[in-house]
Design a protein around this motif. Sequence first.
Motif, PDB file in Angstrom:
ATOM      1  N   SER A  48       0.804  -1.228   0.000  1.00 19.23           N
ATOM      2  CA  SER A  48       0.000   0.000   0.000  1.00 19.23           C
ATOM      3  C   SER A  48       0.838   1.281   0.000  1.00 19.23           C
ATOM      4  O   SER A  48       0.291   2.370  -0.051  1.00 19.23           O
ATOM      5  CB  SER A  48      -0.919   0.034   1.224  1.00 19.23           C
ATOM      6  OG  SER A  48      -2.061  -0.762   1.001  1.00 19.23           O
ATOM      7  N   LYS A  69       2.981   6.799  -3.815  1.00 14.03           N
ATOM      8  CA  LYS A  69       2.472   7.165  -2.494  1.00 14.03           C
ATOM      9  C   LYS A  69       1.171   6.401  -2.228  1.00 14.03           C
ATOM     10  O   LYS A  69       0.482   6.014  -3.174  1.00 14.03           O
ATOM     11  CB  LYS A  69       2.168   8.670  -2.459  1.00 14.03           C
ATOM     12  CG  LYS A  69       3.399   9.528  -2.626  1.00 14.03           C
ATOM     13  CD  LYS A  69       3.809  10.058  -1.264  1.00 14.03           C
ATOM     14  CE  LYS A  69       5.238  10.551  -1.203  1.00 14.03           C
ATOM     15  NZ  LYS A  69       5.590  11.516  -2.235  1.00 14.03           N
ATOM     16  N   PRO A  70       0.806   6.233  -0.942  1.00 14.43           N
ATOM     17  CA  PRO A  70      -0.414   5.470  -0.628  1.00 14.43           C
ATOM     18  C   PRO A  70      -1.650   5.952  -1.402  1.00 14.43           C
ATOM     19  O   PRO A  70      -2.409   5.140  -1.922  1.00 14.43           O
ATOM     20  CB  PRO A  70      -0.587   5.704   0.873  1.00 14.43           C
ATOM     21  CG  PRO A  70       0.776   5.965   1.373  1.00 14.43           C
ATOM     22  CD  PRO A  70       1.514   6.663   0.272  1.00 14.43           C
ATOM     23  N   HIS A  71      -1.830   7.275  -1.487  1.00 16.20           N
ATOM     24  CA  HIS A  71      -3.061   7.742  -2.138  1.00 16.20           C
ATOM     25  C   HIS A  71      -3.050   7.463  -3.638  1.00 16.20           C
ATOM     26  O   HIS A  71      -4.089   7.284  -4.250  1.00 16.20           O
ATOM     27  CB  HIS A  71      -3.326   9.218  -1.841  1.00 16.20           C
ATOM     28  CG  HIS A  71      -2.310  10.159  -2.404  1.00 16.20           C
ATOM     29  ND1 HIS A  71      -1.158  10.498  -1.736  1.00 16.20           N
ATOM     30  CD2 HIS A  71      -2.269  10.825  -3.580  1.00 16.20           C
ATOM     31  CE1 HIS A  71      -0.471  11.345  -2.472  1.00 16.20           C
ATOM     32  NE2 HIS A  71      -1.109  11.553  -3.591  1.00 16.20           N
ATOM     33  N   VAL A  74      -4.160   3.835  -4.103  1.00 15.35           N
ATOM     34  CA  VAL A  74      -5.615   3.719  -4.008  1.00 15.35           C
ATOM     35  C   VAL A  74      -6.255   4.160  -5.321  1.00 15.35           C
ATOM     36  O   VAL A  74      -7.162   3.506  -5.841  1.00 15.35           O
ATOM     37  CB  VAL A  74      -6.162   4.571  -2.843  1.00 15.35           C
ATOM     38  CG1 VAL A  74      -7.685   4.543  -2.830  1.00 15.35           C
ATOM     39  CG2 VAL A  74      -5.620   4.061  -1.520  1.00 15.35           C
ATOM     40  N   LYS A  75      -5.744   5.260  -5.889  1.00 18.56           N
ATOM     41  CA  LYS A  75      -6.292   5.734  -7.168  1.00 18.56           C
ATOM     42  C   LYS A  75      -6.105   4.709  -8.266  1.00 18.56           C
ATOM     43  O   LYS A  75      -6.932   4.604  -9.172  1.00 18.56           O
ATOM     44  CB  LYS A  75      -5.619   7.057  -7.556  1.00 18.56           C
ATOM     45  CG  LYS A  75      -6.166   8.242  -6.792  1.00 18.56           C
ATOM     46  CD  LYS A  75      -6.090   9.518  -7.620  1.00 18.56           C
ATOM     47  CE  LYS A  75      -6.599  10.696  -6.792  1.00 18.56           C
ATOM     48  NZ  LYS A  75      -5.569  11.227  -5.889  1.00 18.56           N
ATOM     49  N   VAL A  79      -6.920  -1.334  -2.866  1.00 18.12           N
ATOM     50  CA  VAL A  79      -7.345  -0.802  -1.564  1.00 18.12           C
ATOM     51  C   VAL A  79      -7.106  -1.829  -0.464  1.00 18.12           C
ATOM     52  O   VAL A  79      -7.351  -3.020  -0.650  1.00 18.12           O
ATOM     53  CB  VAL A  79      -8.843  -0.413  -1.610  1.00 18.12           C
ATOM     54  CG1 VAL A  79      -9.370  -0.090  -0.226  1.00 18.12           C
ATOM     55  CG2 VAL A  79      -9.035   0.789  -2.535  1.00 18.12           C
ATOM     56  N   GLN A  80      -6.608  -1.357   0.668  1.00 19.82           N
ATOM     57  CA  GLN A  80      -6.380  -2.238   1.804  1.00 19.82           C
ATOM     58  C   GLN A  80      -7.376  -1.965   2.939  1.00 19.82           C
ATOM     59  O   GLN A  80      -7.654  -0.810   3.265  1.00 19.82           O
ATOM     60  CB  GLN A  80      -4.952  -2.018   2.345  1.00 19.82           C
ATOM     61  CG  GLN A  80      -4.698  -2.826   3.593  1.00 19.82           C
ATOM     62  CD  GLN A  80      -3.350  -2.628   4.266  1.00 19.82           C
ATOM     63  OE1 GLN A  80      -3.139  -3.125   5.350  1.00 19.82           O
ATOM     64  NE2 GLN A  80      -2.428  -1.913   3.630  1.00 19.82           N
ATOM     65  N   VAL A 103     -11.732   9.081  -3.609  1.00 16.29           N
ATOM     66  CA  VAL A 103     -10.966   9.132  -4.867  1.00 16.29           C
ATOM     67  C   VAL A 103     -11.855   9.196  -6.114  1.00 16.29           C
ATOM     68  O   VAL A 103     -11.350   9.349  -7.222  1.00 16.29           O
ATOM     69  CB  VAL A 103     -10.033   7.906  -5.014  1.00 16.29           C
ATOM     70  CG1 VAL A 103      -8.856   8.026  -4.070  1.00 16.29           C
ATOM     71  CG2 VAL A 103     -10.775   6.621  -4.791  1.00 16.29           C
ATOM     72  N   GLY A 148     -13.864   0.278   2.210  1.00 14.41           N
ATOM     73  CA  GLY A 148     -12.886  -0.055   1.178  1.00 14.41           C
ATOM     74  C   GLY A 148     -13.548  -0.232  -0.177  1.00 14.41           C
ATOM     75  O   GLY A 148     -13.039   0.227  -1.204  1.00 14.41           O
TER      76      GLY A 148
END
Lengths: 245, 300
Positions: A48, A69-71, A74-75, A79-80, A103, A148
């Motif tokens: 992640s 980066k984490p975000h 996610v994009k 997803v965790q 997002v 999530g």
Amino acid sequence: MLEIKNVHAGYGKLKILRGINLSVPKGKIIALLGGNGTGKSTLLKTISGLLPLMEGSIEFDGQILDKKKPHEIVKAGLVQVTQSKESYPAMTVEENLMVGSYVRNDRHGVQQDLEKIYEFFPILKTRRKTLSGTLSGGEVQMLVIGRGLMANPKMLMLDEPSAALAPKVVLEIFSNIYKISQTGVTILIVEQNVRMALLLAEYGYIIRDGVIMLEGKSDNLIHDSSVRESFLGGTVADTSRELSA
Amino acid sequence: MEFDFNSLFAFIIFGVTIGVVYGMVALGISLIYSGLDIVHFAHGEIYMFGAFFGLVLAKDMSIPYPAALIGAMILAGLMGMLIERVFYRRLTRSGGGYTVAGMGMIICGFGMSVALMNVAFLIWGADAEPFSIDLGMPLQIADIYIPQSYLLTAVVSFALMGLLHFFLKYTKIGLAVRAVAQNKDIAYLMGINVPVFISLIFGLACALAAAAGVLIGPMQSVQVEMGYLMLMKAFAAAVVGGFGSLPGALLGGILVGIFENLGAAYISPSHKDIYAFLLLILVLMIRPSGLFGIEAKVKA
Ligand SMILES: Nc1ncnc2c1ncn2[C@@H]1O[C@H](COP(=O)(O)OP(=O)(O)O)[C@@H](O)[C@H]1O
Ligand SMILES: [Mg+2]
């Protein structure tokens, strides 16, 4: 969908993962199993982007995640759901779910997914306006899985969804995880509850001390003698079943 | 002295007015506490800078007062974001996420407070500058005269707080701000760019402090050392309301304002500034988590 190659990672200078190889094909449920402190959560944090990669490479859906980066991850659609079962206690159930959709920009889709999640977990619908801090452990687990899902992920990583929950609740959550996978979401499930996880997953990896000790089809792992010894043999239920057989 | 309901009413109104201004600064301190896990000791100086920005814009540049207010908020907001990015981020980051702040952060906050005061001293000097704006005749309600500046302050403060509440409660970005304030790791895993939001929270808090400065300016005067007392009052307000609680900060501010105005009127005017701390001690004795305090883990 997710390809992990020779991943080394840890905390600061402390190396926990030593050369992990793992692959999650699209649309499947894959299990990562192992006892306490073997590095399961560390691997998910590394995937992640919460922990830096010391060595190796992670590819997801055609993109290299190594420096992301984490975000951004996610994009990209990965997803965790963490093991800590943390909701935002001072927000309502519905606000929690809406944070999950941060997002996204498709209002209509978000509304549809909200309804879909309320169908998966009807209890969340009845409690949508209550502060999530008042939910029970099982309800919070449903909420964080739902949160999530609100990101509309291509793949979901679930860290010990069964931990600290009553068997009946575990069953409900696992049957929902199966339903979620049926909607096309790829799933990596991390568990200590080996028996349940292998019922759900098609293929499993066993991790110990930061290395993959064993991997194989779930059927084979269930009958593997070393797995039985380390995870399955010791439980009272198993022993009593074998005695009665 | 004969008891006079009119003047009691007036004292309460003045208390509420000054109280919402305390509340606005306290709200910023609470926001920063939730967002960055630090108690921002230099917030009084941000308030002082805000007042000077307003003064420069309104007097030296002859910009209309409302525009000067907004301008000062924007300038202070940007200044805050710069300070956070350059000085605080390293410290808030070290020690695993933003959670462990520790002693370094406290020292840094005090250092920033002294540094900002000296910068202001170099630019504007030590003299108190009058910040007079002409708002017209005092308003008369029954037998009480309320200066327009008080009315303006109350209206603007409540409007700003209402706006902030709406923003946090009903917008997507506001929801993300709350998510970051409550749990940064989870916010990150939900795809929120946490460092950017930390800056935003800091900027927002500084803009509120600047608004307080520009509103107080016309009532008192603008001076390099004005930040210290405001920090103390706002701090008292935040603790009375319950540290980290946003509605608590506002209500705490109002209580402090009323309490000190009544104390000054009926006990002794020369000790005006200690009543805030008297209230603080009282509240801490009865309810240590503050009047609206929630459990330490549940913030914002
Ligand atoms: N924040 C941390 N800092 C240092 N070491 C950690 C941290 N978190 C976990 N560890 C260590 O890393 C190892 C693996 O932990 P973890 O990945 O959480 O195990 P699990 O398989 O139970 O999820 C453990 O030995 C643990 O002590
Ligand atoms: Mg774990």
